[in-house]
Design a protein around this motif. Sequence first.
Motif, short mmCIF file in Angstrom:
data_model
loop_
_atom_site.label_atom_id
_atom_site.label_comp_id
_atom_site.label_asym_id
_atom_site.label_seq_id
_atom_site.Cartn_x
_atom_site.Cartn_y
_atom_site.Cartn_z
N UNK A 70 -91.07 -55.15 -28.80
CA UNK A 70 -91.88 -54.30 -29.66
C UNK A 70 -91.00 -53.17 -30.16
N UNK A 71 -90.92 -52.99 -31.48
CA UNK A 71 -90.15 -51.89 -32.05
C UNK A 71 -90.89 -50.60 -31.76
N UNK A 72 -90.31 -49.74 -30.92
CA UNK A 72 -90.95 -48.50 -30.52
C UNK A 72 -90.62 -47.34 -31.45
N UNK A 73 -89.38 -47.32 -31.96
CA UNK A 73 -88.94 -46.22 -32.82
C UNK A 73 -87.67 -46.61 -33.55
N UNK A 74 -87.44 -45.95 -34.67
CA UNK A 74 -86.18 -46.07 -35.38
C UNK A 74 -85.65 -44.66 -35.55
N UNK A 75 -84.49 -44.40 -34.98
CA UNK A 75 -83.86 -43.09 -35.09
C UNK A 75 -82.84 -43.16 -36.21
N UNK A 76 -82.92 -42.24 -37.13
CA UNK A 76 -82.11 -42.31 -38.35
C UNK A 76 -80.92 -41.35 -38.37
N UNK A 77 -80.43 -40.96 -37.20
CA UNK A 77 -79.23 -40.13 -37.15
C UNK A 77 -78.18 -40.79 -38.03
N UNK A 78 -77.62 -40.08 -39.02
CA UNK A 78 -76.70 -40.73 -39.95
C UNK A 78 -75.44 -41.29 -39.28
N UNK A 79 -75.03 -40.71 -38.17
CA UNK A 79 -73.82 -41.20 -37.51
C UNK A 79 -74.10 -42.43 -36.67
N UNK A 80 -75.23 -42.48 -36.00
CA UNK A 80 -75.53 -43.60 -35.11
C UNK A 80 -77.01 -43.98 -35.16
N UNK A 81 -77.46 -44.54 -36.28
CA UNK A 81 -78.86 -44.96 -36.33
C UNK A 81 -79.11 -46.07 -35.32
N UNK A 82 -80.29 -46.04 -34.72
CA UNK A 82 -80.62 -47.07 -33.75
C UNK A 82 -82.11 -47.36 -33.77
N UNK A 83 -82.42 -48.59 -33.36
CA UNK A 83 -83.81 -49.01 -33.21
C UNK A 83 -84.05 -49.15 -31.71
N UNK A 84 -85.20 -48.74 -31.27
CA UNK A 84 -85.54 -48.81 -29.85
C UNK A 84 -86.65 -49.84 -29.67
N UNK A 98 -84.52 -51.24 -24.95
CA UNK A 98 -83.23 -51.60 -25.52
C UNK A 98 -82.97 -50.73 -26.75
N UNK A 99 -81.78 -50.18 -26.81
CA UNK A 99 -81.33 -49.34 -27.92
C UNK A 99 -80.38 -50.17 -28.76
N UNK A 100 -80.83 -50.62 -29.93
CA UNK A 100 -80.06 -51.52 -30.80
C UNK A 100 -79.44 -50.70 -31.93
N UNK A 101 -78.13 -50.86 -32.13
CA UNK A 101 -77.40 -50.12 -33.16
C UNK A 101 -77.14 -51.01 -34.36
N UNK A 162 -75.94 -46.18 -22.65
CA UNK A 162 -76.94 -46.81 -23.50
C UNK A 162 -76.93 -46.26 -24.92
N UNK A 163 -76.02 -45.35 -25.22
CA UNK A 163 -75.92 -44.86 -26.58
C UNK A 163 -75.37 -43.46 -26.65
N UNK A 164 -75.16 -42.99 -27.87
CA UNK A 164 -74.57 -41.66 -28.06
C UNK A 164 -75.42 -40.58 -27.43
N UNK A 165 -74.77 -39.74 -26.69
CA UNK A 165 -75.41 -38.57 -26.12
C UNK A 165 -74.36 -37.48 -26.06
#
Length: 172
Positions: A70-84, A98-101, A162-165
């Motif tokens: 289930x797609x929970x969110x899409x983060x649109x950070x221009x450097x590292x957009x990801x779908x959760x 799952x954090x998909x880039x 699991x991703x950029x932090x």
Amino acid sequence: MSRLIMGPAGAVILTICLVLPALSSELTPWPPRDPGQPEASIAITKAWVTALRETRDFASLQRAAGAGGKLLAVETDPETPRAIYGWRGHDGRGQMKVFLYRTGDFGITATPADGAGEISMNNSGAFVCPSCSPPVDACGRRPSWVSHSVHWDGSDCHCTITGPQTLRPGPC
């Protein structure tokens, strides 16, 4: 017969036009669609999550779960957009996020149904399972989302598994 005559600028533009599409390994379309399948066909257990350790692409992960997630969110950070994406195990046994880039890389956090505590991993070979016997704490290869300006070692990888932090001194 016509001849193509171009200067250095034309050669550079032609090279860019021919090479860039071949180098692009980003997922399209972006953002990805929502499969609307939040329940996996299996229970999410420590053994099942451990078996995902060699999974390198998102489609294989979805097949292993027996559902698209289930797609929970899409983060649109221009450097590292990801779908959760999220899954819950069959009959509510365990859960996984799952954090998909855009590159197709992904990171996973899972809470297995068998009380194993949280397990973190990514498709670059990182795997952290404090409750495994023996405990596993492997950084794997540098994921695509970790800048080469960041020193990649045992203390840094836990901040970015699991991703950029933001990396800051001490525990992240």
